[in-house]
Write an enzyme that holds these catalytic residues in place. Structure first.
Site, short mmCIF file in Angstrom:
data_model
loop_
_atom_site.label_atom_id
_atom_site.label_comp_id
_atom_site.label_asym_id
_atom_site.label_seq_id
_atom_site.Cartn_x
_atom_site.Cartn_y
_atom_site.Cartn_z
N ARG A 14 0.81 -1.22 0.00
CA ARG A 14 0.00 0.00 0.00
C ARG A 14 0.84 1.27 0.00
O ARG A 14 0.32 2.35 -0.25
CB ARG A 14 -0.94 -0.01 1.21
CG ARG A 14 -2.18 -0.90 0.99
CD ARG A 14 -3.09 -0.87 2.19
NE ARG A 14 -2.61 -1.74 3.26
CZ ARG A 14 -3.14 -1.80 4.47
NH1 ARG A 14 -4.17 -1.02 4.79
NH2 ARG A 14 -2.66 -2.63 5.38
N TYR A 362 29.48 34.62 -6.58
CA TYR A 362 29.80 33.20 -6.41
C TYR A 362 31.22 33.08 -5.89
O TYR A 362 32.18 33.52 -6.55
CB TYR A 362 29.66 32.43 -7.72
CG TYR A 362 30.18 31.02 -7.62
CD1 TYR A 362 29.52 30.08 -6.82
CD2 TYR A 362 31.33 30.62 -8.29
CE1 TYR A 362 30.00 28.79 -6.69
CE2 TYR A 362 31.82 29.32 -8.16
CZ TYR A 362 31.16 28.42 -7.36
OH TYR A 362 31.63 27.14 -7.23
#
Length: 452
Positions: A14, A362
Protein backbone atom coordinates in the site's frame (compact mmCIF):
# COMPACT_ATOMS: atom_id res chain seq x y z
CA UNK A 1 19.31 -12.10 28.91
CA UNK A 2 17.28 -10.28 26.30
CA UNK A 3 16.96 -10.78 22.55
CA UNK A 4 15.12 -8.33 20.31
CA UNK A 5 13.50 -9.47 17.07
CA UNK A 6 12.22 -6.89 14.58
CA UNK A 7 9.72 -8.06 11.97
CA UNK A 8 10.96 -6.40 8.78
CA UNK A 9 10.06 -8.83 5.97
CA UNK A 10 6.96 -7.18 4.51
CA UNK A 11 6.72 -5.53 1.13
CA UNK A 12 4.36 -2.71 2.08
CA UNK A 13 2.22 -2.89 -1.06
CA UNK A 14 0.00 0.00 0.00
CA UNK A 15 2.99 2.33 0.14
CA UNK A 16 3.19 2.01 -3.68
CA UNK A 17 6.95 2.45 -3.49
CA UNK A 18 10.11 0.82 -4.86
CA UNK A 19 11.46 0.97 -1.29
CA UNK A 20 10.67 -1.75 1.23
CA UNK A 21 8.27 -0.34 3.79
CA UNK A 22 10.76 -0.50 6.66
CA UNK A 23 13.17 1.73 4.69
CA UNK A 24 10.68 4.56 4.25
CA UNK A 25 12.11 7.77 5.77
CA UNK A 26 10.59 9.41 8.83
CA UNK A 27 12.10 12.65 10.22
CA UNK A 28 15.54 11.86 8.85
CA UNK A 29 15.76 8.14 9.68
CA UNK A 30 14.18 4.99 8.25
CA UNK A 31 11.30 3.30 10.04
CA UNK A 32 13.40 0.30 11.01
CA UNK A 33 16.22 2.50 12.31
CA UNK A 34 13.74 4.21 14.60
CA UNK A 35 12.49 0.86 15.86
CA UNK A 36 16.04 -0.32 16.52
CA UNK A 37 16.96 2.88 18.37
CA UNK A 38 13.89 2.58 20.62
CA UNK A 39 15.39 -0.50 22.29
CA UNK A 40 18.99 0.73 22.61
CA UNK A 41 18.50 1.56 26.29
CA UNK A 42 17.67 -2.11 26.98
CA UNK A 43 21.17 -3.20 25.85
CA UNK A 44 19.93 -6.52 24.42
CA UNK A 45 22.42 -9.34 23.98
CA UNK A 46 20.96 -10.22 20.56
CA UNK A 47 19.37 -7.98 17.92
CA UNK A 48 17.76 -9.87 15.05
CA UNK A 49 16.03 -8.55 11.95
CA UNK A 50 13.63 -10.93 10.25
CA UNK A 51 13.86 -9.89 6.61
CA UNK A 52 12.18 -11.00 3.40
CA UNK A 53 11.18 -8.51 0.70
CA UNK A 54 14.36 -6.94 -0.76
CA UNK A 55 16.33 -8.50 2.10
CA UNK A 56 19.70 -7.60 0.56
CA UNK A 57 18.71 -3.96 0.24
CA UNK A 58 17.56 -3.80 3.86
CA UNK A 59 20.85 -5.33 5.01
CA UNK A 60 22.83 -2.93 2.84
CA UNK A 61 21.02 0.11 4.21
CA UNK A 62 21.71 -1.03 7.78
CA UNK A 63 25.35 -2.03 7.31
CA UNK A 64 26.46 0.87 9.48
CA UNK A 65 24.64 -0.63 12.48
CA UNK A 66 26.90 -3.11 14.22
CA UNK A 67 25.78 -6.26 15.99
CA UNK A 68 22.70 -6.96 13.87
CA UNK A 69 21.78 -10.51 12.89
CA UNK A 70 19.57 -11.28 9.89
CA UNK A 71 17.13 -14.14 9.50
CA UNK A 72 15.34 -14.70 6.18
CA UNK A 73 11.58 -15.33 6.10
CA UNK A 74 10.71 -16.75 2.69
CA UNK A 75 7.86 -16.82 1.88
CA UNK A 76 6.14 -14.40 4.24
CA UNK A 77 3.27 -16.27 5.84
CA UNK A 78 2.31 -14.19 8.84
CA UNK A 79 3.83 -12.94 12.08
CA UNK A 80 3.82 -16.39 13.68
CA UNK A 81 5.69 -17.80 10.70
CA UNK A 82 8.21 -14.95 10.99
CA UNK A 83 9.01 -15.75 14.62
CA UNK A 84 9.18 -19.47 13.83
CA UNK A 85 12.31 -18.61 11.81
CA UNK A 86 14.03 -17.91 15.15
CA UNK A 87 13.73 -21.48 16.40
CA UNK A 88 17.13 -22.44 15.01
CA UNK A 89 19.19 -19.24 15.60
CA UNK A 90 17.83 -18.96 19.17
CA UNK A 91 17.88 -22.69 19.79
CA UNK A 92 20.06 -22.50 22.90
CA UNK A 93 19.03 -19.00 24.02
CA UNK A 94 17.97 -18.64 27.64
CA UNK A 95 16.09 -15.44 28.36
CA UNK A 96 13.36 -13.15 27.10
CA UNK A 97 12.44 -12.24 23.52
CA UNK A 98 11.08 -8.78 22.73
CA UNK A 99 9.20 -8.78 19.41
CA UNK A 100 8.86 -5.43 17.63
CA UNK A 101 7.38 -4.43 14.28
CA UNK A 102 9.57 -2.64 11.77
CA UNK A 103 6.69 -0.35 10.79
CA UNK A 104 5.81 0.88 14.31
CA UNK A 105 8.37 3.69 14.75
CA UNK A 106 6.98 5.88 17.55
CA UNK A 107 7.63 3.67 20.58
CA UNK A 108 9.46 5.51 23.35
CA UNK A 109 12.45 3.76 24.95
CA UNK A 110 10.89 4.14 28.40
CA UNK A 111 7.77 2.30 27.22
CA UNK A 112 9.79 -0.74 26.16
CA UNK A 113 11.86 -0.60 29.34
CA UNK A 114 8.73 -0.67 31.47
CA UNK A 115 7.27 -3.52 29.39
CA UNK A 116 10.37 -5.70 29.90
CA UNK A 117 10.61 -4.82 33.60
CA UNK A 118 6.95 -5.69 34.23
CA UNK A 119 7.30 -8.94 32.28
CA UNK A 120 10.25 -10.05 34.37
CA UNK A 121 8.75 -8.93 37.69
CA UNK A 122 5.47 -10.77 37.05
CA UNK A 123 7.05 -14.01 35.85
CA UNK A 124 4.65 -14.04 32.90
CA UNK A 125 5.14 -16.30 29.91
CA UNK A 126 4.14 -13.37 27.70
CA UNK A 127 3.45 -9.70 28.30
CA UNK A 128 1.86 -7.74 25.49
CA UNK A 129 1.62 -4.01 24.97
CA UNK A 130 -1.91 -2.64 24.73
CA UNK A 131 -3.55 0.72 24.08
CA UNK A 132 -7.00 2.21 24.47
CA UNK A 133 -8.18 3.77 21.22
CA UNK A 134 -11.02 6.23 20.69
CA UNK A 135 -11.85 4.27 17.53
CA UNK A 136 -10.62 0.67 17.87
CA UNK A 137 -12.22 -0.49 14.61
CA UNK A 138 -10.09 -3.15 12.97
CA UNK A 139 -7.97 -3.87 16.03
CA UNK A 140 -7.97 -7.05 18.05
CA UNK A 141 -9.58 -6.55 21.47
CA UNK A 142 -7.76 -7.59 24.62
CA UNK A 143 -9.80 -8.88 27.54
CA UNK A 144 -8.03 -8.73 30.91
CA UNK A 145 -8.78 -8.44 34.61
CA UNK A 146 -7.83 -5.59 36.95
CA UNK A 147 -4.47 -7.22 37.73
CA UNK A 148 -3.53 -7.20 34.03
CA UNK A 149 -3.97 -10.93 33.40
CA UNK A 150 -5.14 -11.54 29.82
CA UNK A 151 -7.98 -13.98 29.33
CA UNK A 152 -8.48 -13.59 25.57
CA UNK A 153 -7.65 -11.65 22.42
CA UNK A 154 -10.51 -11.46 19.93
CA UNK A 155 -10.03 -10.10 16.41
CA UNK A 156 -12.39 -7.28 15.47
CA UNK A 157 -14.21 -9.29 12.82
CA UNK A 158 -14.92 -12.02 15.39
CA UNK A 159 -16.21 -9.70 18.15
CA UNK A 160 -19.88 -9.45 19.02
CA UNK A 161 -21.47 -6.07 19.65
CA UNK A 162 -20.66 -6.08 23.35
CA UNK A 163 -17.04 -7.10 22.81
CA UNK A 164 -16.57 -4.35 20.25
CA UNK A 165 -17.33 -1.78 22.93
CA UNK A 166 -14.08 -2.78 24.59
CA UNK A 167 -11.49 -0.16 23.55
CA UNK A 168 -8.42 -2.04 24.85
CA UNK A 169 -6.49 -3.16 21.77
CA UNK A 170 -3.49 -5.32 20.99
CA UNK A 171 -0.48 -3.28 19.86
CA UNK A 172 1.36 -6.29 18.40
CA UNK A 173 4.39 -5.74 20.66
CA UNK A 174 5.29 -8.72 22.87
CA UNK A 175 7.82 -9.77 25.46
CA UNK A 176 8.05 -13.58 25.70
CA UNK A 177 9.84 -16.07 27.83
CA UNK A 178 11.72 -17.57 24.89
CA UNK A 179 11.78 -21.17 26.06
CA UNK A 180 8.02 -21.20 26.66
CA UNK A 181 7.35 -19.50 23.32
CA UNK A 182 9.61 -21.92 21.46
CA UNK A 183 7.57 -24.82 22.86
CA UNK A 184 4.27 -23.53 21.41
CA UNK A 185 5.43 -22.00 18.10
CA UNK A 186 5.17 -25.36 16.27
CA UNK A 187 1.52 -25.62 17.39
CA UNK A 188 0.34 -22.62 15.35
CA UNK A 189 -2.09 -23.31 12.51
CA UNK A 190 -3.37 -21.44 9.47
CA UNK A 191 -7.01 -21.98 10.42
CA UNK A 192 -8.08 -18.37 9.85
CA UNK A 193 -9.41 -16.05 7.14
CA UNK A 194 -5.94 -15.08 5.90
CA UNK A 195 -4.48 -18.60 5.94
CA UNK A 196 -1.46 -17.31 7.86
CA UNK A 197 0.32 -18.16 11.09
CA UNK A 198 -0.43 -15.46 13.68
CA UNK A 199 1.88 -14.70 16.58
CA UNK A 200 -1.20 -13.48 18.47
CA UNK A 201 -2.41 -17.07 18.68
CA UNK A 202 0.49 -17.96 20.99
CA UNK A 203 -1.03 -15.82 23.77
CA UNK A 204 -3.84 -18.34 24.26
CA UNK A 205 -1.23 -21.12 24.53
CA UNK A 206 0.91 -19.39 27.17
CA UNK A 207 0.17 -18.89 30.82
CA UNK A 208 0.25 -16.55 32.55
CA UNK A 209 -0.31 -13.89 29.88
CA UNK A 210 -0.20 -10.27 31.04
CA UNK A 211 -0.53 -6.89 29.39
CA UNK A 212 0.82 -3.39 29.93
CA UNK A 213 -1.25 -0.47 28.71
CA UNK A 214 0.65 2.35 27.05
CA UNK A 215 -0.29 5.86 28.19
CA UNK A 216 0.05 7.48 24.76
CA UNK A 217 -1.78 5.54 22.06
CA UNK A 218 0.20 7.35 19.35
CA UNK A 219 3.21 5.21 20.29
CA UNK A 220 1.73 2.06 18.82
CA UNK A 221 0.67 3.61 15.51
CA UNK A 222 1.67 1.39 12.60
CA UNK A 223 2.39 2.52 9.04
CA UNK A 224 0.79 0.85 6.05
CA UNK A 225 0.37 3.74 3.59
CA UNK A 226 1.51 7.28 2.86
CA UNK A 227 -1.28 8.83 4.91
CA UNK A 228 -0.22 6.95 8.03
CA UNK A 229 3.40 7.86 7.30
CA UNK A 230 2.47 11.54 7.26
CA UNK A 231 0.47 11.15 10.46
CA UNK A 232 3.45 9.59 12.22
CA UNK A 233 5.68 12.35 10.89
CA UNK A 234 3.32 14.91 12.42
CA UNK A 235 3.39 13.13 15.80
CA UNK A 236 7.18 12.91 15.80
CA UNK A 237 7.63 16.52 14.72
CA UNK A 238 5.29 17.67 17.46
CA UNK A 239 7.33 15.74 20.03
CA UNK A 240 10.57 17.30 18.80
CA UNK A 241 9.24 20.85 18.76
CA UNK A 242 7.72 20.49 22.23
CA UNK A 243 11.03 19.18 23.54
CA UNK A 244 13.03 22.12 22.21
CA UNK A 245 10.48 24.71 23.26
CA UNK A 246 10.80 23.29 26.78
CA UNK A 247 14.57 23.79 26.41
CA UNK A 248 14.27 27.50 25.59
CA UNK A 249 13.73 27.65 21.82
CA UNK A 250 10.99 29.86 20.37
CA UNK A 251 9.02 28.66 17.33
CA UNK A 252 6.78 31.47 16.13
CA UNK A 253 4.77 29.05 13.96
CA UNK A 254 5.67 25.55 15.17
CA UNK A 255 3.49 23.59 12.77
CA UNK A 256 5.28 25.05 9.73
CA UNK A 257 8.74 23.88 10.85
CA UNK A 258 10.33 20.42 10.78
CA UNK A 259 13.31 19.03 12.69
CA UNK A 260 15.56 16.02 12.68
CA UNK A 261 16.18 14.17 15.91
CA UNK A 262 19.92 14.83 15.52
CA UNK A 263 19.48 18.62 15.43
CA UNK A 264 20.47 20.54 18.55
CA UNK A 265 19.56 24.08 19.63
CA UNK A 266 20.99 26.50 22.19
CA UNK A 267 19.07 28.85 24.47
CA UNK A 268 17.07 31.83 23.21
CA UNK A 269 17.03 30.62 19.61
CA UNK A 270 14.13 32.05 17.59
CA UNK A 271 12.84 29.99 14.68
CA UNK A 272 10.45 31.80 12.38
CA UNK A 273 7.94 30.13 10.02
CA UNK A 274 8.84 27.63 7.30
CA UNK A 275 12.25 26.59 8.62
CA UNK A 276 13.54 23.05 8.29
CA UNK A 277 16.48 21.41 10.05
CA UNK A 278 18.05 18.22 8.69
CA UNK A 279 20.79 15.89 9.81
CA UNK A 280 23.12 16.76 12.68
CA UNK A 281 22.69 20.52 12.65
CA UNK A 282 23.82 22.59 15.65
CA UNK A 283 22.28 26.01 16.27
CA UNK A 284 24.05 28.22 18.83
CA UNK A 285 22.61 30.44 21.55
CA UNK A 286 20.67 33.49 20.46
CA UNK A 287 20.44 32.60 16.76
CA UNK A 288 17.52 33.85 14.72
CA UNK A 289 16.57 31.52 11.89
CA UNK A 290 14.08 32.35 9.18
CA UNK A 291 11.64 32.75 7.83
CA UNK A 292 12.07 30.29 4.99
CA UNK A 293 15.35 28.44 5.71
CA UNK A 294 16.76 24.95 5.15
CA UNK A 295 19.70 24.03 7.38
CA UNK A 296 21.26 20.60 6.90
CA UNK A 297 24.24 19.09 8.75
CA UNK A 298 25.50 22.58 9.55
CA UNK A 299 27.06 24.22 12.61
CA UNK A 300 26.05 27.75 13.58
CA UNK A 301 27.73 29.70 16.38
CA UNK A 302 26.02 32.17 18.69
CA UNK A 303 23.95 35.17 17.55
CA UNK A 304 23.80 34.12 13.90
CA UNK A 305 20.99 35.43 11.71
CA UNK A 306 19.81 33.42 8.69
CA UNK A 307 16.96 34.60 6.46
CA UNK A 308 15.46 32.83 3.41
CA UNK A 309 18.61 30.81 2.84
CA UNK A 310 19.93 27.26 2.39
CA UNK A 311 22.91 25.91 4.36
CA UNK A 312 24.29 22.42 3.74
CA UNK A 313 27.35 21.04 5.55
CA UNK A 314 28.49 24.55 6.40
CA UNK A 315 30.13 26.05 9.48
CA UNK A 316 29.22 29.59 10.47
CA UNK A 317 30.95 31.36 13.38
CA UNK A 318 29.44 33.79 15.90
CA UNK A 319 27.70 36.98 14.90
CA UNK A 320 27.25 36.32 11.17
CA UNK A 321 24.34 37.48 9.02
CA UNK A 322 23.31 35.16 6.18
CA UNK A 323 20.79 36.04 3.48
CA UNK A 324 18.27 36.69 2.25
CA UNK A 325 18.47 34.17 -0.60
CA UNK A 326 22.00 32.94 0.08
CA UNK A 327 23.30 29.40 -0.34
CA UNK A 328 26.18 27.93 1.65
CA UNK A 329 27.18 24.64 0.06
CA UNK A 330 29.30 21.83 1.55
CA UNK A 331 32.72 22.88 2.77
CA UNK A 332 31.79 26.50 3.49
CA UNK A 333 33.64 27.87 6.55
CA UNK A 334 32.47 31.34 7.54
CA UNK A 335 34.37 33.28 10.22
CA UNK A 336 33.03 35.60 12.90
CA UNK A 337 30.91 38.62 11.98
CA UNK A 338 30.78 37.92 8.25
CA UNK A 339 27.94 39.13 6.05
CA UNK A 340 26.71 36.85 3.25
CA UNK A 341 24.02 38.76 1.41
CA UNK A 342 21.31 38.32 -1.17
CA UNK A 343 21.85 35.87 -4.04
CA UNK A 344 25.33 34.85 -2.89
CA UNK A 345 26.58 31.28 -3.25
CA UNK A 346 29.57 29.97 -1.30
CA UNK A 347 31.09 26.51 -1.91
CA UNK A 348 34.11 24.77 -0.38
CA UNK A 349 35.56 28.08 0.74
CA UNK A 350 37.01 29.63 3.89
CA UNK A 351 36.01 33.17 4.80
CA UNK A 352 37.98 34.76 7.64
CA UNK A 353 36.46 37.13 10.19
CA UNK A 354 34.69 40.22 8.94
CA UNK A 355 34.37 39.25 5.27
CA UNK A 356 31.49 40.88 3.41
CA UNK A 357 29.94 39.31 0.31
CA UNK A 358 26.77 41.29 0.10
CA UNK A 359 25.34 40.87 -3.40
CA UNK A 360 25.06 38.56 -6.38
CA UNK A 361 28.37 36.70 -6.08
CA UNK A 362 29.80 33.20 -6.41
CA UNK A 363 32.68 32.24 -4.11
CA UNK A 364 33.83 28.72 -4.92
CA UNK A 365 37.05 26.94 -3.87
CA UNK A 366 38.43 30.13 -2.34
CA UNK A 367 40.19 31.44 0.77
CA UNK A 368 39.30 35.01 1.72
CA UNK A 369 41.34 36.78 4.38
CA UNK A 370 40.02 38.91 7.22
CA UNK A 371 38.01 41.98 6.25
CA UNK A 372 37.81 41.24 2.53
CA UNK A 373 35.00 43.15 0.81
CA UNK A 374 33.60 41.40 -2.25
CA UNK A 375 31.83 43.72 -4.68
CA UNK A 376 28.50 42.93 -6.27
CA UNK A 377 28.67 40.32 -9.02
CA UNK A 378 32.19 39.11 -8.21
CA UNK A 379 32.88 35.53 -9.33
CA UNK A 380 35.70 33.12 -8.64
CA UNK A 381 36.02 31.20 -11.92
CA UNK A 382 37.23 27.97 -10.34
CA UNK A 383 36.66 25.42 -13.13
CA UNK A 384 38.72 25.13 -16.30
CA UNK A 385 36.52 22.46 -17.84
CA UNK A 386 38.53 19.61 -16.33
CA UNK A 387 39.76 20.55 -12.86
CA UNK A 388 38.76 22.85 -9.99
CA UNK A 389 41.33 25.46 -8.92
CA UNK A 390 41.69 27.65 -5.84
CA UNK A 391 41.46 31.42 -5.40
CA UNK A 392 43.27 33.13 -2.50
CA UNK A 393 42.47 36.73 -1.55
CA UNK A 394 44.56 38.43 1.12
CA UNK A 395 43.25 40.30 4.15
CA UNK A 396 41.77 43.75 3.60
CA UNK A 397 41.42 43.35 -0.17
CA UNK A 398 38.34 44.46 -2.06
CA UNK A 399 36.88 43.72 -5.45
CA UNK A 400 34.84 46.06 -7.59
CA UNK A 401 31.49 45.15 -9.07
CA UNK A 402 31.42 42.45 -11.76
CA UNK A 403 34.96 41.23 -11.17
CA UNK A 404 36.09 37.78 -12.31
CA UNK A 405 39.01 36.06 -10.58
CA UNK A 406 40.16 33.22 -12.82
CA UNK A 407 41.69 30.47 -10.69
CA UNK A 408 44.33 29.48 -9.86
CA UNK A 409 45.08 32.99 -8.69
CA UNK A 410 46.44 34.69 -5.57
CA UNK A 411 45.80 38.28 -4.51
CA UNK A 412 47.95 39.72 -1.74
CA UNK A 413 46.78 41.76 1.23
CA UNK A 414 45.05 45.12 0.66
CA UNK A 415 44.62 44.63 -3.08
CA UNK A 416 41.99 46.69 -4.90
CA UNK A 417 40.37 45.18 -7.99
CA UNK A 418 38.76 47.68 -10.32
CA UNK A 419 35.13 47.17 -11.27
CA UNK A 420 34.54 45.00 -14.32
CA UNK A 421 38.01 43.44 -14.23
CA UNK A 422 38.88 39.91 -15.28
CA UNK A 423 42.11 38.84 -13.60
CA UNK A 424 44.17 35.84 -14.67
CA UNK A 425 47.52 36.53 -12.93
CA UNK A 426 48.59 36.92 -9.30
CA UNK A 427 48.52 40.43 -7.79
CA UNK A 428 51.03 41.60 -5.16
CA UNK A 429 50.00 43.16 -1.86
CA UNK A 430 48.87 46.78 -1.91
CA UNK A 431 48.34 46.91 -5.69
CA UNK A 432 45.48 48.16 -7.85
CA UNK A 433 44.54 45.57 -10.46
CA UNK A 434 42.62 46.43 -13.63
CA UNK A 435 41.71 43.95 -16.32
CA UNK A 436 39.19 45.72 -18.53
CA UNK A 437 38.89 46.02 -22.28
CA UNK A 438 39.63 49.52 -23.55
CA UNK A 439 36.52 51.68 -23.78
CA UNK A 440 35.83 52.86 -27.29
CA UNK A 441 33.50 55.80 -28.00
CA UNK A 442 32.39 56.74 -31.52
CA UNK A 443 30.69 60.09 -31.57
CA UNK A 444 27.75 60.95 -33.83
CA UNK A 445 27.02 57.28 -34.41
CA UNK A 446 24.06 56.72 -36.67
CA UNK A 447 24.13 52.94 -36.70
CA UNK A 448 25.38 50.44 -39.28
CA UNK A 449 24.90 51.23 -42.93
CA UNK A 450 21.79 49.55 -44.46
CA UNK A 451 22.26 46.66 -46.90
CA UNK A 452 22.08 47.76 -50.56
Amino acid sequence: MLAVAVLAAGKGTRMKSALPKVLQPLAGATLVERVLSSCDALHPERRILIVGHQAERVERELQGHSGLEYVLQQPQNGTGHAVQQLLEPLGDFQGDLLVLNGDVPLLRPETLTSLVEQHRASGAAVTLLTARLADPTGYGRVFADAAGAVSAIVEHRDCNDEQRRNSLTNAGIYCFNWQQLAAVLPLLTTDNDQGELYLTDTVALLEPAMHREVADADEITGINDRLQLSQCEAVLQDRLRRHWMAEGVTFTDPASCTLSEDSRFGRDVVVEPQCHFRGASRIGDGCRIGPGCLIEDSLLGAEVSVVYSVLRQARVADGCAIGPFAQLRPGSEVGEHCHIGNFVEVKNSTLAAGVKVNHLSYIGDADLGAGVNVGAGTITANYDGVNKHRTVVGAGSKTGANSVLVAPIRLGDNVTVGAGSTLTRDVPAGALALGRARQLVKENWSGPAPNP
